[in-house]
Write an enzyme that holds these catalytic residues in place. Structure first.
Site, mmCIF file in Angstrom:
data_model
loop_
_atom_site.group_PDB
_atom_site.id
_atom_site.type_symbol
_atom_site.label_atom_id
_atom_site.label_comp_id
_atom_site.label_asym_id
_atom_site.label_seq_id
_atom_site.Cartn_x
_atom_site.Cartn_y
_atom_site.Cartn_z
ATOM 1 N N ASP A 147 79.026 36.737 -2.973
ATOM 2 C CA ASP A 147 78.995 35.550 -2.123
ATOM 3 C C ASP A 147 78.444 35.882 -0.735
ATOM 4 O O ASP A 147 79.162 36.376 0.127
ATOM 5 C CB ASP A 147 80.430 34.980 -2.002
ATOM 6 N N SER A 199 64.901 26.053 9.209
ATOM 7 C CA SER A 199 63.697 25.629 8.495
ATOM 8 C C SER A 199 63.151 24.397 9.214
ATOM 9 O O SER A 199 63.904 23.497 9.565
ATOM 10 C CB SER A 199 64.063 25.270 7.041
HETATM 11 O O1 LIG Z 1 83.120 26.882 -0.899
HETATM 12 C C1 LIG Z 1 82.002 27.312 -1.119
HETATM 13 N N1 LIG Z 1 80.933 26.791 -0.514
HETATM 14 C C2 LIG Z 1 81.090 25.610 0.219
HETATM 15 C C3 LIG Z 1 80.741 24.433 -0.707
HETATM 16 C C4 LIG Z 1 80.895 23.109 0.034
HETATM 17 C C5 LIG Z 1 80.135 23.151 1.331
HETATM 18 C C6 LIG Z 1 80.460 24.321 2.215
HETATM 19 C C7 LIG Z 1 80.282 25.650 1.494
HETATM 20 N N2 LIG Z 1 81.741 28.343 -1.957
HETATM 21 C C8 LIG Z 1 82.782 28.732 -2.871
HETATM 22 C C9 LIG Z 1 82.440 28.223 -4.235
HETATM 23 O O2 LIG Z 1 82.441 26.821 -4.233
HETATM 24 C C10 LIG Z 1 83.391 28.784 -5.229
HETATM 25 N N3 LIG Z 1 83.123 28.256 -6.572
HETATM 26 C C11 LIG Z 1 84.103 28.668 -7.587
HETATM 27 C C12 LIG Z 1 83.909 27.810 -8.836
HETATM 28 C C13 LIG Z 1 82.489 27.945 -9.355
HETATM 29 C C14 LIG Z 1 81.454 27.703 -8.278
HETATM 30 C C15 LIG Z 1 81.728 28.544 -7.016
HETATM 31 C C16 LIG Z 1 83.354 30.314 -5.111
HETATM 32 O O3 LIG Z 1 84.537 30.746 -4.448
HETATM 33 C C17 LIG Z 1 84.308 30.699 -3.047
HETATM 34 C C18 LIG Z 1 82.889 30.272 -2.891
HETATM 35 O O4 LIG Z 1 82.363 30.672 -4.146
#
Ligand SMILES: O=C(NC1CCCCC1)N[C@H]1[C@H](O)[C@@H](N2CCCCC2)[C@@H]2OC[C@H]1O2
Length: 327
Positions: A35, A199
């Site tokens: 990540d 960008s």
């Molecule tokens: O929260 C975010 N990004 C945010 C998304 C909304 C807008 C701000 C950034 N990333 C997370 C992601 O969703 C998780 N997830 C798990 C299930 C499958 C998909 C991945 C995984 O756990 C932590 C990280 O990665």
């Protein structure tokens, strides 16, 4: 020295990308989600409640001759999707793609939210954002890449993510053969602890370039491409059956539509995301969910996996810059 590890999509929707990581002595191999949007390396462990750990591979520090507990240390993280985890901290040897870091902070989960319990495709995350984002207290810990960088041939790593196919995370070198075009570099701003860049414009399909300044992060841990409403609305305006679906909290459209591509500027170059990657996943019947959605309420744009899949992305810590090359 260098490292090279394969990754693969976690499921049929490319929801996340999984890489096997070796922790401890003898090696305990866990499938982890790399990540670039966070800075903690945390794992399901022998300290995770059994009911939560069911179906996940766990790290057992007591079975590793090289593990050491970090006395008095704890961590707690909440992600942008409101998933969360917390726990205590060990150090141990962590090897990725044949490159080993000794004394790596391995954050052991004593608590995980339901999203992580249910997502049995991973046993934790490897945070690859900047060290400043690490949540360990009282003493912040370094990411695996930060610890590795001074020993790598070059302080860089690359992300090569693919739709329903294997890809790679390479450390210490750039395999330009993974790309079809040249790498264009842009500076990152480090203040928020992310691989954050600006960008200057976008284009839809073969249309003209529209000036629009996007402040965004390259985030392998976010599934979708999340941009300002004006861009997203303009894009789906070009998709005849598209509508905003309140229940799905995003734009959906008829799966049979031939979606236009989406291009974004990187310096004086552009990266084009083919329409096929924006036809992200079926939601029901022949209605599909878009891989381009709004960043509304986040405060920053997110170049997640849907964008990264179209490129080879270079994370260059030495020069504090991001490189993008069309694939
Ligand atoms: O929260 C975010 N990004 C945010 C998304 C909304 C807008 C701000 C950034 N990333 C997370 C992601 O969703 C998780 N997830 C798990 C299930 C499958 C998909 C991945 C995984 O756990 C932590 C990280 O990665």
């Amino acid at each position: 020295q260098t490292g090279s590890a394969p990754n693969h999509p976690s499921d049929s929707e490319d929801d996340e990308y999984i890489t096997n990581v070796s922790i401890g002595t003898p090696a305990q191999v866990l499938p982890l989600d790399f990540d670039t949007g966070s800075s903690d390396l945390w794992v399901f462990s022998s300290e995770t409640p059994s009911s939560s750990a069911r179906g996940h591979t766990i790290y057992t520090p007591s079975k590793s001759s090289t593990s050491k507990k970090v006395s008095g240390a704890s961590w707690s993280i909440t992600y942008g999707d409101n998933s969360s985890s917390s726990g205590d901290v060990y150090t141990d040897t962590v090897s990725i793609g044949g490159f080993s870091v000794t004394g790596q902070a391995v954050e052991s989960a004593t608590k995980v939210s339901s999203q992580f319990v249910q997502d049995t495709s991973n046993s934790g995350l490897v945070g690859l954002a900047l060290d400043s984002g690490n949540t360990v207290k009282p003493t912040k810990q370094k990411t695996w890449f930060s610890n590795a960088s001074s020993h790598l041939a070059s302080p860089v790593f690359t992300a090569d993510l693919n739709h329903q196919a294997d890809g790679s995370y390479n450390f210490g070198f750039i395999d330009t053969s993974l790309a079809s075009g040249p790498i264009t570099y842009v500076p990152i701003s480090t203040g928020n602890g992310f691989w954050e860049f600006t960008s200057s414009s976008y284009a839809i399909g073969g249309g003209s370039s529209k000036k629009h300044s996007t402040d965004g992060i390259a985030d392998t841990g976010t599934t979708l491409l999340l941009l300002d409403d004006t861009i997203v609305d303009a894009y789906y305006n070009q998709v005849q059956s598209a509508q905003y679906d309140d229940s799905q909290e995003g734009y959906t459209f008829d799966c049979s539509e031939d979606l236009p591509s989406f291009s974004f500027a990187v310096g004086s170059s552009t990266i084009t995301v083919p329409g096929s990657l924006i036809n992200f996943a079926p939601v029901d019947g022949n209605t599909c969910f878009g891989g381009l959605q709004s960043d509304d309420g986040i405060g920053i744009s997110i170049f997640g996996d849907v964008a990264i899949k179209a490129a080879l992305v270079v994370f260059d810590l030495g020069n504090k810059r991001l490189g993008w090359a069309q694939k």
